[in-house]
Design a protein around this motif. Structure first.
Motif, short mmCIF file in Angstrom:
data_model
loop_
_atom_site.label_atom_id
_atom_site.label_comp_id
_atom_site.label_asym_id
_atom_site.label_seq_id
_atom_site.Cartn_x
_atom_site.Cartn_y
_atom_site.Cartn_z
N HIS A 48 7.67 -8.68 -4.67
CA HIS A 48 6.25 -8.98 -4.94
C HIS A 48 5.44 -8.04 -4.04
O HIS A 48 5.17 -8.33 -2.89
CB HIS A 48 5.99 -10.45 -4.62
CG HIS A 48 4.62 -10.94 -4.97
ND1 HIS A 48 4.41 -12.15 -5.57
CD2 HIS A 48 3.39 -10.42 -4.78
CE1 HIS A 48 3.11 -12.35 -5.75
NE2 HIS A 48 2.47 -11.31 -5.27
N VAL A 49 5.11 -6.87 -4.61
CA VAL A 49 4.47 -5.80 -3.85
C VAL A 49 2.96 -6.01 -3.81
O VAL A 49 2.33 -6.25 -4.84
CB VAL A 49 4.78 -4.43 -4.51
CG1 VAL A 49 3.94 -3.33 -3.89
CG2 VAL A 49 6.26 -4.12 -4.40
N MET A 50 2.38 -5.92 -2.62
CA MET A 50 0.96 -6.23 -2.45
C MET A 50 0.09 -4.97 -2.35
O MET A 50 -1.03 -4.94 -2.83
CB MET A 50 0.84 -7.05 -1.18
CG MET A 50 -0.50 -7.64 -0.93
SD MET A 50 -0.42 -8.60 0.59
CE MET A 50 -2.17 -9.02 0.72
N LEU A 51 0.62 -3.94 -1.70
CA LEU A 51 -0.17 -2.73 -1.43
C LEU A 51 0.63 -1.48 -1.76
O LEU A 51 1.86 -1.50 -1.70
CB LEU A 51 -0.58 -2.72 0.05
CG LEU A 51 -1.57 -3.82 0.49
CD1 LEU A 51 -1.61 -3.93 2.00
CD2 LEU A 51 -2.96 -3.56 -0.07
N PRO A 52 -0.05 -0.39 -2.10
CA PRO A 52 0.67 0.79 -2.58
C PRO A 52 1.45 1.57 -1.52
O PRO A 52 2.52 2.07 -1.81
CB PRO A 52 -0.43 1.67 -3.19
CG PRO A 52 -1.72 1.13 -2.72
CD PRO A 52 -1.51 -0.28 -2.29
N ASP A 53 0.92 1.68 -0.31
CA ASP A 53 1.47 2.67 0.60
C ASP A 53 1.48 2.18 2.06
O ASP A 53 0.43 1.80 2.58
CB ASP A 53 0.61 3.95 0.48
CG ASP A 53 1.22 5.12 1.20
OD1 ASP A 53 2.21 4.92 1.95
OD2 ASP A 53 0.73 6.24 1.01
N SER A 54 2.63 2.24 2.70
CA SER A 54 2.73 1.73 4.08
C SER A 54 2.02 2.62 5.09
O SER A 54 1.89 2.26 6.25
CB SER A 54 4.20 1.56 4.48
OG SER A 54 4.85 2.81 4.46
N ALA A 55 1.54 3.79 4.65
CA ALA A 55 0.83 4.67 5.57
C ALA A 55 -0.44 4.00 6.12
O ALA A 55 -0.93 4.36 7.19
CB ALA A 55 0.46 5.98 4.88
N ILE A 56 -0.97 3.00 5.38
CA ILE A 56 -2.20 2.35 5.85
C ILE A 56 -1.92 1.18 6.80
O ILE A 56 -2.84 0.57 7.33
CB ILE A 56 -3.03 1.80 4.66
CG1 ILE A 56 -2.23 0.76 3.87
CG2 ILE A 56 -3.53 2.90 3.76
CD1 ILE A 56 -3.08 -0.08 2.95
N ALA A 57 -0.64 0.88 7.04
CA ALA A 57 -0.31 -0.27 7.89
C ALA A 57 -0.91 -0.11 9.27
O ALA A 57 -0.79 0.95 9.90
CB ALA A 57 1.21 -0.44 7.99
#
Lengths: 164, 206
Positions: A48-57
């Motif tokens: 269940h994916v919430m956001l596109p890219d982990s670069a924004i973590a």
């Protein structure tokens, strides 16, 4: 009739189902339910994916299931532990709506379509074919994947249940 | 989400008071519109894991009528007014003097009336908050959706997604035992808005 076991997947979560179990996640809006299936071993996985890219973590250690780019490799690892082979995996996905489409098209509001795009790119990178998709629109979805048949059931309020 | 877990007990109390004043004002507005008393439960302020947010309105798959507004200005956030679909119909019947049937079909006119009601309630919520804090806050154009609670509410959690797996909710229930016009307000300030709110209220040094 034997009650089928249902494995639940929460928001920003992933899991694997085997031995005829079903795997399910509820209330997908802009999130994407990304599923992988090995028809030979009858092993099913869902993120269940919430956001596109982990670069924004902005957190130091983050939940890999939350982002499209980190969820796919993690899901593959978990499926391989359950006996699946990456070369046999088939993908289906659903979700990625714009729940309040009337609000406009700014980037943060386009999170659903961006989630879908990012999942597709990741599948492409791992060479996993996408064989079924019900994405976009402005409605919520609940999905369930049957590990026996590989059928993905997509339910929505207005459109009832579809099979992919 | 380090900054959320570092909130002190008294800071949560301050946010509870923020919810109390905002929704108190909105309850008054609703009561004026309906020309009858509207009761309000004590607001709850809690850090809720994403997984459990939809449980607050009956579960991820529960069908809800939601009015959503983005709070714009100096302390941005998301504001939801969530109703049971039947309660929303009753509200229309009473408020907009519309002939309504208690089913799940909504006309364009009914949806538009609901978003206007949401707009009025959110406007009074935010204007009392702006008065209290001296911050400029204004609601965006409202949007309505009749859909699964999980799908609707998750939309308001995205700003928290990049920081952790929980969000802070300021939640107030409106109660009206007689006719069941119950609704629930959720104010979800953006993660960066807390410091601004606390500073404006004089409970934290700049």
């Amino acid at each position: 009739m034997i009650q089928q076991n249902v494995v639940k997947v929460g928001m920003a979560d992933l899991n694997v189902a085997t031995r005829g179990e079903c795997i399910r996640t509820s209330g997908l809006g802009s999130c994407v339910g990304l599923t992988l299936y090995d028809p030979d071993r009858k092993v099913a996985g869902m993120a269940h994916v919430m956001l596109p890219d982990s670069a924004i973590a902005r957190e130091e250690t983050f939940n890999r299931a939350k982002y499209a780019d980190t969820a796919l490799p993690l899901l593959i690892e978990e499926l391989e532990k359950a006996g699946a082979k990456i070369g046999r995996l088939l993908a289906k996905m659903a979700g990625g709506s714009q729940m309040f489409a009337s609000l406009g098209k700014s980037d943060s509001l386009r999170i659903g379509p961006r989630n879908v795009e990012s999942c597709m790119q990741m599948l492409d990178r791992y060479g996993i074919p996408l064989i079924g998709e019900d994405t976009g629109g402005s409605h919520g979805r609940t999905i369930e994947l049957d590990s026996e048949t590989g059928i993905l059931y997509v339910r929505s309020v207005q459109q009832g249940t579809k099979e992919l | 989400m380090s900054s959320l877990h570092r909130l002190e007990e008294f800071e949560l109390d301050v946010l509870k008071e923020v919810g109390n004043i905002g929704s108190g004002n909105a309850a008054t507005a609703l009561s004026t519109l309906l020309d009858k008393p509207v009761d309000m439960a004590v607001p709850k302020v809690s850090v809720v894991p994403f997984e459990e947010v939809a449980e607050r309105v009956g579960g991820a798959e529960e069908l809800v009528m939601a009015v959503f507004l983005r709070v714009e200005g100096e302390a941005p956030g998301n504001l939801f007014y969530i109703m049971h679909p039947v309660a929303a119909k009753r509200l229309l019947g009473r408020l907009a003097a519309m002939e309504v049937e208690e089913d799940l079909e909504y006309s364009e006119m009914e949806l538009s009336a609901l978003s206007e009601i949401g707009n009025i309630l959110a406007g009074s919520y935010l204007s009392s908050l702006a008065d209290l804090t001296g911050l400029g806050l204004s609601p965006s154009v409202p949007a309505v959706a009749l859909d699964m609670a999980g799908a609707v509410l998750s939309y308001g959690l995205m700003q928290y997604g990049e920081m952790g797996d929980a969000a802070l909710l300021i939640e107030t229930k409106f109660l009206d035992a007689g006719e069941q016009l119950d609704g629930q307000f959720f104010l979800i300030p953006d993660p960066d808005s807390f410091a601004i709110l606390f500073q404006a209220l004089g409970v934290r040094e700049s």
